[in-house]
Design a protein around this motif. Structure first.
Motif, mmCIF file in Angstrom:
data_model
loop_
_atom_site.group_PDB
_atom_site.id
_atom_site.type_symbol
_atom_site.label_atom_id
_atom_site.label_comp_id
_atom_site.label_asym_id
_atom_site.label_seq_id
_atom_site.Cartn_x
_atom_site.Cartn_y
_atom_site.Cartn_z
ATOM 1 N N HIS A 85 46.101 41.941 31.124
ATOM 2 C CA HIS A 85 45.133 40.852 30.971
ATOM 3 C C HIS A 85 43.765 41.257 31.519
ATOM 4 C CE1 HIS A 85 43.508 36.789 30.851
ATOM 5 N NE2 HIS A 85 43.151 36.922 32.114
ATOM 6 N N ILE A 89 40.185 41.765 29.349
ATOM 7 C CA ILE A 89 38.951 41.044 29.673
ATOM 8 C C ILE A 89 37.854 42.034 30.057
ATOM 9 C CG2 ILE A 89 37.877 39.364 31.209
ATOM 10 C CD1 ILE A 89 39.846 38.167 29.237
ATOM 11 N N ILE A 92 36.488 43.929 26.988
ATOM 12 C CA ILE A 92 35.615 43.102 26.152
ATOM 13 C C ILE A 92 34.236 42.965 26.792
ATOM 14 C CG2 ILE A 92 35.234 40.763 25.280
ATOM 15 C CD1 ILE A 92 38.294 40.575 24.908
ATOM 16 N N VAL A 93 34.213 42.672 28.089
ATOM 17 C CA VAL A 93 32.930 42.517 28.793
ATOM 18 C C VAL A 93 32.133 43.822 28.753
ATOM 19 C CG1 VAL A 93 31.843 42.102 31.036
ATOM 20 C CG2 VAL A 93 33.754 40.673 30.301
ATOM 21 N N PHE A 189 36.215 45.415 37.486
ATOM 22 C CA PHE A 189 37.511 45.203 36.833
ATOM 23 C C PHE A 189 38.552 46.232 37.268
ATOM 24 C CE2 PHE A 189 34.889 42.679 33.892
ATOM 25 C CZ PHE A 189 35.675 41.538 33.824
ATOM 26 N N THR A 206 35.665 46.729 20.968
ATOM 27 C CA THR A 206 34.728 45.611 21.061
ATOM 28 C C THR A 206 33.340 46.026 20.582
ATOM 29 O OG1 THR A 206 35.923 44.658 22.952
ATOM 30 C CG2 THR A 206 33.642 43.949 22.627
#
Length: 310
Positions: A85, A89, A92-93, A189, A206
């Motif tokens: 997860h 995230i 993508i960021v 992250f 992305t």
């Protein structure tokens, strides 16, 4: 190899980070030579979009193999799900920032000189510690000194004319800001337990999917152009992209963002050196002095002194 430990529960290995990031900068330095050829056949957005999609596709089987290997590990299901997860995230960021940075950089280069482009892009060396304040980070006096030395070195290496800020230069400054935030978000992250290869793969997909509609709206891509630039696309997508950016994430996991950004600033140094060695480009005393300053900043940043926070 997949690591299921967060940054808080594992000890960093600075030497490993230095080696991995150093190898990444060598790969990126060589990419400058490959990229110069691709612009003869493809537009900026088409080249950027295709290369990141190639990198994303190449990482898919790697992620699948690593997932299979991790299935044999006695790792709690909740912990593995949390890692996936966070990686999604984070990817993508970081992919959004990568896409925006690519657009800013390529269009900035179109309206600015090569020398100023290299120097203004290298401003992320300064912006990483400055923007890091927003993430609650502090900068040691040694790191601040190294940043200043590296910035001066980048100026001597890249800028050969008066530094007048024009439209293209503002685009490149924007690119430096975006790249600085990408570095900081990667660190954030990874600290939460993201897996480097999976996050790189999601980052590339992305950026590629965001660039795909843009390249058809702004440019006119052709399969003939893509095929003509296939060699440089493969190098940029596989070596510079998939391998280089994965190494960036692995290296950053072992280092503080400011020290990592200083090491990554060697990209411009290696680009100049490879241009000299492989393309016969001339290097003046001024440029050699700039290279020496950047190398000095990187070496100083690794010394175990000045650890008192400023």
């Amino acid at each position: 190899m997949i690591y299921f430990l967060t940054m808080e529960s594992r000890r960093k290995k600075p030497l490993l980070g230095v080696i991995v990031l150093l190898l990444a900068t060598v790969i990126w330095g060589l990419a400058y030579i490959a990229q110069s050829d691709a612009m003869q056949y493809l537009g900026v957005l088409t080249y950027s979009g295709v290369r990141v999609l190639v990198g994303g596709i190449a990482l898919v089987p790697v992620v699948c193999i690593m997932h299979r290997l991790s299935a044999n590990r006695t790792v709690p299901k909740e912990q593995r799900q949390r890692q996936v997860h966070v990686s999604f995230i984070g990817g993508i960021v970081c992919g959004i920032f990568m896409c925006a940075a690519m657009v800013f950089q390529q269009y900035g280069i179109a309206y600015s000189s090569v020398g100023k482009s290299g120097f203004l892009t290298a401003l992320y060396i300064v912006l990483v510690p400055v923007c890091g304040i927003l993430f609650g980070r502090r900068v040691t006096w040694l790191s601040a000194l190294c940043v200043a030395i590296a910035l001066v070195g980048s100026y001597f290496l890249c800028v050969k004319e008066d530094l007048v800020i024009a439209f293209g230069d503002w685009m490149l400054i924007g690119d430096a800001v975006l790249f600085a935030f990408q570095i900081l978000f990667i660190d954030r992250f990874l600290a939460r337990g993201a897996e480097p290869v999976l996050m790189t793969c999601i980052e590339f997909w992305t950026a590629g999917l965001l660039l795909l509609p843009l390249m058809f709206l702004v440019e006119t891509p052709t399969w003939g152009g893509v095929w003509a630039a296939r060699v440089t696309i493969l190098y940029a997508g596989l070596a510079s992209g998939a391998v280089g950016y994965t190494m960036q994430m692995i290296g950053q996991r072992e280092m503080e963002p400011t020290a990592a950004s200083l090491l990554m600033s060697l990209e411009s140094v290696f680009a100049a050196l490879f241009g000299w060695l492989l393309l016969g480009e001339q290097m003046q005393l001024r440029e050699l002095f700039g290279c020496a300053l950047v190398f000095l900043a990187v070496i100083l940043s690794q010394l175990p002194i000045g650890r008192q926070e400023a």
